[in-house]
Write an enzyme that holds these catalytic residues in place. Structure first.
Site, mmCIF file in Angstrom:
data_model
loop_
_atom_site.group_PDB
_atom_site.id
_atom_site.type_symbol
_atom_site.label_atom_id
_atom_site.label_comp_id
_atom_site.label_asym_id
_atom_site.label_seq_id
_atom_site.Cartn_x
_atom_site.Cartn_y
_atom_site.Cartn_z
ATOM 1 N N ARG A 1 9.032 -15.009 -6.703
ATOM 2 C CA ARG A 1 7.666 -14.903 -5.997
ATOM 3 C C ARG A 1 8.056 -13.964 -4.858
ATOM 4 O O ARG A 1 9.039 -13.322 -4.655
ATOM 5 C CB ARG A 1 7.092 -16.121 -5.622
ATOM 6 C CG ARG A 1 7.839 -17.321 -5.226
ATOM 7 C CD ARG A 1 8.587 -17.070 -3.966
ATOM 8 N NE ARG A 1 8.012 -16.481 -2.875
ATOM 9 C CZ ARG A 1 8.179 -15.982 -1.807
ATOM 10 N NH1 ARG A 1 9.532 -15.718 -1.761
ATOM 11 N NH2 ARG A 1 7.591 -15.542 -0.816
ATOM 12 N N ALA B 1 5.651 -10.249 -3.294
ATOM 13 C CA ALA B 1 5.089 -9.065 -3.961
ATOM 14 C C ALA B 1 6.400 -8.146 -4.603
ATOM 15 O O ALA B 1 6.204 -7.805 -5.847
ATOM 16 C CB ALA B 1 4.095 -8.505 -3.063
ATOM 17 N N ARG C 1 0.199 -13.105 -12.460
ATOM 18 C CA ARG C 1 -0.436 -13.281 -11.170
ATOM 19 C C ARG C 1 -1.089 -12.066 -10.749
ATOM 20 O O ARG C 1 -0.650 -10.905 -10.849
ATOM 21 C CB ARG C 1 0.923 -13.493 -9.954
ATOM 22 C CG ARG C 1 1.791 -14.627 -10.317
ATOM 23 C CD ARG C 1 2.554 -15.101 -9.157
ATOM 24 N NE ARG C 1 1.813 -15.544 -8.200
ATOM 25 C CZ ARG C 1 2.186 -15.954 -6.895
ATOM 26 N NH1 ARG C 1 3.585 -15.618 -6.520
ATOM 27 N NH2 ARG C 1 1.402 -16.465 -5.976
ATOM 28 N N GLN D 1 6.331 -22.114 1.336
ATOM 29 C CA GLN D 1 7.476 -21.235 1.340
ATOM 30 C C GLN D 1 8.233 -20.774 2.620
ATOM 31 O O GLN D 1 9.305 -20.447 2.685
ATOM 32 C CB GLN D 1 6.909 -19.732 0.707
ATOM 33 C CG GLN D 1 6.303 -19.926 -0.608
ATOM 34 C CD GLN D 1 4.794 -20.109 -0.757
ATOM 35 O OE1 GLN D 1 4.367 -20.982 0.055
ATOM 36 N NE2 GLN D 1 4.126 -19.343 -1.774
ATOM 37 N N ASP E 1 0.607 -8.772 -0.007
ATOM 38 C CA ASP E 1 0.355 -8.620 -1.323
ATOM 39 C C ASP E 1 -0.569 -7.338 -2.046
ATOM 40 O O ASP E 1 0.060 -7.223 -3.178
ATOM 41 C CB ASP E 1 -0.080 -10.074 -1.967
ATOM 42 C CG ASP E 1 1.080 -11.079 -2.149
ATOM 43 O OD1 ASP E 1 1.006 -11.599 -0.658
ATOM 44 O OD2 ASP E 1 1.717 -11.344 -2.800
ATOM 45 N N ASN F 1 -2.945 -11.113 1.850
ATOM 46 C CA ASN F 1 -1.370 -11.965 2.058
ATOM 47 C C ASN F 1 -1.683 -13.479 2.051
ATOM 48 O O ASN F 1 -2.872 -14.094 1.636
ATOM 49 C CB ASN F 1 -0.747 -11.790 3.186
ATOM 50 C CG ASN F 1 0.604 -12.008 3.407
ATOM 51 O OD1 ASN F 1 1.367 -11.878 2.700
ATOM 52 N ND2 ASN F 1 1.199 -12.850 4.303
ATOM 53 N N LYS F 2 -0.532 -14.088 1.969
ATOM 54 C CA LYS F 2 -0.609 -15.729 1.799
ATOM 55 C C LYS F 2 -1.881 -16.267 2.287
ATOM 56 O O LYS F 2 -1.795 -16.155 3.652
ATOM 57 C CB LYS F 2 0.623 -16.317 2.158
ATOM 58 C CG LYS F 2 1.019 -17.812 2.045
ATOM 59 C CD LYS F 2 0.697 -18.007 0.717
ATOM 60 C CE LYS F 2 1.163 -17.770 -0.583
ATOM 61 N NZ LYS F 2 0.661 -17.862 -2.013
HETATM 62 O O1 MRU Z 1 2.653 -16.615 -3.580
HETATM 63 P P1 MRU Z 1 3.917 -16.131 -3.124
HETATM 64 O O2 MRU Z 1 4.949 -16.956 -2.661
HETATM 65 O O3 MRU Z 1 4.331 -15.013 -3.987
HETATM 66 O O4 MRU Z 1 3.628 -15.285 -1.772
HETATM 67 C C1 MRU Z 1 4.137 -14.545 -1.132
HETATM 68 C C2 MRU Z 1 3.604 -13.732 0.195
HETATM 69 O O5 MRU Z 1 2.187 -13.951 0.240
HETATM 70 C C3 MRU Z 1 4.090 -12.839 0.688
HETATM 71 O O6 MRU Z 1 3.957 -12.422 2.181
HETATM 72 C C4 MRU Z 1 3.997 -11.287 0.245
HETATM 73 O O7 MRU Z 1 4.161 -11.262 -1.235
HETATM 74 C C5 MRU Z 1 4.885 -10.378 0.873
HETATM 75 S S1 MRU Z 1 6.642 -10.453 0.407
HETATM 76 C C6 MRU Z 1 7.580 -9.231 0.848
#
Ligand code: MRU
Length: 361
Positions: free
Chosen positions: A53, A55, A90, A202, A243, A253-254
């Site tokens: 996981r 991006a 995704r 995470q 993302d 983002n998350k």
């Molecule tokens: O759902 P995830 O764990 O893939 O989400 C990840 C994030 O939101 C990260 O902050 C984003 O992908 C940047 S990773 C360098």
């Protein structure tokens, strides 16, 4: 970065060029499990089920997915089917479609017999580029951290981060955490507040683990704690990953990132977003209206998994039977709340003219 003192990446190809190895991140922080992926369908599942996981990492993984497909069938129809299958794994992180498009666009003009070797070579190049890009993000971010630290010499710089945008979310280094790793290496005293990042945790499971492996001082906090710490002067800046970032600089983002940006603004603190240019989607403008937000299973919210007292992996239900749960995985922070975008090309204002200029330069 390091695990038990040994250098690791989050993915690597087999020496024979017939498989991809990844860390099964669902099992961290308790078990470092390596998974071997031989086929496109396995790669798609690993992305959709979040063995991998983050991006940039799902982009690089998908590139190898196309390369593995080419070992089975590399005709135009097979390539296009692989691309759409991976892209649908995704929907939010644009790096996924960026990587598959780059692969397919490069392969389609080639003769069929050349495609498998070329695909593997390009997937390797995408992975290597990711490492170099993140190192550059780290260098630009380090300058920011050094400037902030210079305001209170001798003190510890407190960075707050959300989710995992470290090396586990990329091929190596990470985006938001790359400046932190370089700061530590340069001798700057740095401490990271790690948002647990419900529902999948995470932050608590991955960010805390990788910071611990690197020996970076950190403290895990509940997602609701950041604002309280900011009000008490215990946070110097926020750095998160992304993302998808739109042309005008809106940042997806998350889930929960937006609340941190609001709290940072209310407390007069810098809120930085670290991102490679592969996360920039110049085709979109209004992030709130246009970015597709992934909705994941309610079970990620209703249940929590971890290690029990006997060392066994277990899952427990925390929501009453029958209560509905809603699980959007990402949110959008408007550009006006973003202090700057830390990219491989420098720290940029979240502004359309700036971003279009930097993208074309
Ligand atoms: O759902 P995830 O764990 O893939 O989400 C990840 C994030 O939101 C990260 O902050 C984003 O992908 C940047 S990773 C360098």
């Amino acid at each position: 970065m390091k695990v038990d003192g040994q250098h690791r990446r989050s993915l690597w190809p087999s020496a024979r060029g017939d498989a991809l190895y990844v860390i099964d991140q669902r099992q961290l922080p308790h078990t470092l499990a390596i998974a071997r992926l031989d086929r496109l369908d396995q790669v798609r599942s690993a992305i959709a089920e979040m063995w991998v996981r983050g991006a940039p990492l799902i982009g690089a993984t998908a590139a190898y997915g196309i390369a593995l497909q080419c070992r089975q069938a590399a005709d135009d129809a097979a390539l296009r089917a692989a691309q759409s299958s991976l892209d649908s794994a995704r929907p939010t992180a644009v790096n996924l479609a960026w990587a598959t498009r780059r692969m397919v666009d490069a392969l389609l003009p080639l003769a069929l017999a050349q495609r498998a070797a070329a695909a593997w070579e390009l997937a390797d190049a995408i992975a290597e580029e990711d490492v170099a890009i993140n190192a550059a993000i780290g260098r630009h971010g380090l300058a920011l951290l050094q400037a902030l630290a210079a305001r209170s010499p001798g003190g510890t710089l407190n960075v707050l981060t959300h989710c995992n945008a470290g090396w586990l979310a990329t091929v190596d280094w990470g985006t938001a955490l790359a400046p932190v790793y370089l700061a530590q290496a340069s001798g700057l005293a740095v401490h990271v507040w790690v948002d647990e990042t419900r529902p999948r945790n995470q932050g608590a499971s991955l960010t805390a683990w990788e910071l611990g492996q690197q020996g970076v001082a950190h403290t895990v906090i509940a997602d609701n704690t950041g604002g309280h710490l900011m009000q008490r002067g215990q946070v110097d800046l926020v750095i998160v990953g992304a993302d998808r970032v739109t042309a005008r600089g809106d940042v997806c983002n998350k889930i929960g990132t937006y609340l941190k940006a609001l709290a940072a603004r209310d407390n007069g603190l810098p809120f930085y977003v670290a991102m490679p240019f592969s996360t920039l989607d110049l085709g979109l403008s209004d992030g709130l209206a246009e970015i597709p937000i992934e909705h994941r299973s309610a079970r990620e919210l209703t249940h929590v998994s971890g290690r029990d007292g006997a060392g066994q992996h277990t899952e427990v239900q925390v929501v009453p039977d029958g209560s509905p749960a809603l699980n959007p995985a990402f949110d959008v922070t408007p550009a006006r709340l973003v202090s700057g975008l830390i990219t491989e090309r420098g720290v940029l204002v979240a502004d359309e003219a700036v971003l279009r200029g930097a993208a074309s330069g």
